[in-house]
Design an enzyme around this catalytic site. Structure first.
Site, short mmCIF file in Angstrom:
data_model
loop_
_atom_site.label_atom_id
_atom_site.label_comp_id
_atom_site.label_asym_id
_atom_site.label_seq_id
_atom_site.Cartn_x
_atom_site.Cartn_y
_atom_site.Cartn_z
N GLU A 6 2.71 -0.94 14.94
CA GLU A 6 2.96 0.49 14.70
C GLU A 6 3.75 1.15 15.82
OE1 GLU A 6 -0.01 -0.96 14.31
OE2 GLU A 6 -0.28 -0.88 12.15
N SER B 181 0.83 -1.22 0.00
CA SER B 181 0.00 0.00 0.00
C SER B 181 0.85 1.26 0.00
CB SER B 181 -1.00 -0.01 1.15
OG SER B 181 -0.43 -0.51 2.32
#
Lengths: 276, 321
Positions: B65, B44
């Site tokens: 993350e 992506s």
């Protein structure tokens, strides 16, 4: 080989300094600083390659204090090593001092600002990976708390360290069994801690984290396994060195009264006297 | 400004992320310290080719993350130049404490590229929209915040970021955006807004994909004899206050246009400057305080009036009041 007696004396002196800092500032994390003093003493006076005259020396070993709140022993050691003047310790936690209640990278010798738990390992993984990419020899050490093991981000870092085979990374858990509310196992159990880290791909070594001789011996034999990061589970006593503070939850951040301060300093002086 | 595509050219098929990846690949070949970190996001982020050509310079962190930002700060601290390419919705929320402490507070040279930002994940819903990221990141001291208007500006911005040793959050969308510039042949400066079109009747301040909307609205307004100034605020922080105050003084009316919550984003940033320096009538257009409706970007924009028809209508009302 560093003289073990020298290290033991140093650790006791550091305890006296940190207790005085906390007593005078009327704030601090007494118990955790006392439990990690021996670990930090061995790191800074025996193991790590650092240069107080050149704190950003590229080849230096890196230390990231993930359990940032136990900062008093750290400040006392950095000052004693000459990273900044000892006089400055008097400003600990005072208005506009750079010696705040957590590691602060405005102070020479401190790599990163820490204090939010669960951050140090990921940072250390990044530093160790950079060393691998650049084929540098330095080692990266990070000290975590046992209460901190409940942070999910610790385990994200654990996975990455194993994935990237960071045998230049050493994690240390100050396993003093107490967090601010009480015993870790009563709050959010972390045992079997060694098995957890082993299952994440780490080489795990258990050590008495208040035994200087053992610490020296263990640190000198890391890494035991090629391609694997090492985790030292350092079994310690919270409040170590001050009999009435040892293993007492309340001493997580209790500030000694005048009487307690005197008693504690007497105890530590006696410990020093026999170390010859 | 000469280089502005005043009328929509139509048909751009190249997404900002692709340009960013190509630019980083080109720069990364010359500088091995440039690293791209991905959180299972290399597809992506259009970083597959980067990873194939520079396998030593892509660091896969998995879907983690917090760890990606922590690791990036450790790498940056050791002299690396990490670009974290991770979905804006997760990067700006899940890892916000690492951004605050490890990146901004410690001042590590980390570049955070929030990909698929705003409503570009369209139908995936609020979990995947990032409409609070600007509000959150801009409140953190020591962190700069940027949004490129189109592929040309995305390229200029990445090039500028290489030598810029400050933490930056840069947000881009997922899909190709209509060009606002004719080419990348123009001077770009971080913190210096670009006046895309001059005019003295009303000012539209936009950032990112809404710059094209602002230009289109300005064109429509010109048909009505209303001359609209269009400012591209590609750097939300540090904010170009001077250009805002001048617009307030000279055009007396300001509309802000953003792909973000109406709270705390570009509109709020502009209002902070206007209200304290030269108060004038303002309208803040963006996504209202609700889980945004799902759909393609254009559909969502239309639903909330982020289109040339509504913006020009609003401007006319302000001018004729």
């Amino acid at each position: 080989m560093t003289d073990v007696t020298f290290l033991k004396r140093k650790a006791t002196e550091i305890r006296m300094t940190l207790l005085t800092m906390i007593y005078e500032a009327r704030t601090g994390h007494t118990g955790g600083s006392l439990s990690n003093t021996d670990i930090l003493t061995v790191l800074y006076y025996h193991k790590m390659n650092v240069d107080p005259n050149n704190p950003k020396w590229e080849e230096r070993d890196r230390y990231v204090q993930s359990k940032g709140h136990s900062v008093e022993s750290y400040w006392a050691i950095l000052a004693d090593k000459g990273f900044f003047p000892k006089e400055e310790l008097k400003t600990f936690s005072q208005f506009n001092s750079r010696l705040i209640g957590h590691p602060n990278n405005k102070v020479p010798g401190v790599e990163m600002n820490t204090g939010a738990l669960g951050h140090g390992l990921a940072i250390a993984v990044g530093m160790a990976l950079a060393a691998k990419l650049d084929q540098k020899e330095y080692k990266v050490y990070t000290l975590m708390g046992d209460g901190e093991q409940a942070e999910g981000s610790v385990w994200e870092g654990a996975m990455a360290a194993a994935q990237y085979k960071l045998d230049n990374l050493v994690g240390i858990i100050d396993r003093n069994r107490l967090q601010i509310t009480g015993n870790t196992e009563d709050l959010m159990g972390i045992e079997p801690l060694g098995d957890k880290w082993r299952s994440f791909g780490w080489e795990v070594i258990e050590v008495d984290g208040n035994d200087i001789e053992q610490l020296v011996q263990v640190f000198d034999n890391i890494p035991k396994a090629v391609d694997k990061p090492t985790m030292l589970i350092a079994n310690t006593v919270k409040g170590k060195g001050i009999s009435f503070a040892e293993n007492q939850t309340v001493w997580h951040h209790r500030v000694p009264t005048e009487e307690e301060y005197k008693l504690a300093m007497e105890e530590l002086s006696k410990q020093l006297e026999v170390l010859v | 400004m000469k280089n502005v595509a005043l009328k929509p050219l139509g048909g751009n098929k190249i997404a900002n992320r692709q340009v960013i990846s190509e630019t980083l690949l080109e720069l990364g070949k010359k500088d091995k310290d440039i690293l791209v970190l991905t959180s299972d996001s290399r597809g992506s982020a259009s970083m597959v080719k980067f990873g194939q050509e520079l396998p030593q310079q892509i660091v896969e962190v998995g879907i983690a993350e917090q760890n990606i930002v922590g690791m990036a700060s450790g790498l940056a601290h050791s002299g690396k130049k990490p670009f974290v390419a991770s979905p804006a919705c997760f990067l700006s929320m899940r890892s916000i404490e690492q951004i605050k402490v490890d990146v901004a507070y410690s001042q590590t040279n980390v570049k955070l590229i929030g990909i698929s930002g705003g409503v570009s994940y369209g139908a995936l819903g609020m979990s995947h929209h990032s409409l609070q990221d600007i509000a959150v990141t801009r409140a953190i001291p020591g962190l700069d915040v940027m949004i490129p208007a189109d592929r040309h500006e995305a390229k200029k911005m990445i090039e500028a970021l290489i030598g810029y040793e400050r933490p930056v959050y840069m947000r881009i969308g997922r899909n190709p955006v209509e060009d606002s510039y004719l080419s990348d042949d123009y001077p770009f400066e971080i913190g210096k807004a670009v006046t895309m079109k001059d005019g003295d009747d009303v000012t539209i301040i936009a950032a990112g994909e809404t710059v094209r909307v602002a230009l289109d609205a300005a064109e429509r307004l010109e048909e009505e004899g209303v001359y609209c100034r269009v400012i591209n605020m590609h750097t939300i922080k540090p904010l170009d206050q001077e250009v805002i105050i001048r617009a307030a003084k000279e055009t007396k009316r300001i509309i802000t246009l953003e792909e973000h919550s109406i709270f705390g984003g570009l509109g709020a940033a502009v209002a902070e400057v206007v209200s304290q320096n030269h108060p004038v009538l303002m309208k803040i257009l963006g996504i209202p305080d609700e889980p945004a409706i799902t759909g393609k970007t254009a559909e969502v924009f239309n639903h909330y009036g982020i289109n040339k028809e509504n913006v020009s209508k609003l401007a006319l009302q302000m001018v004729r009041k």
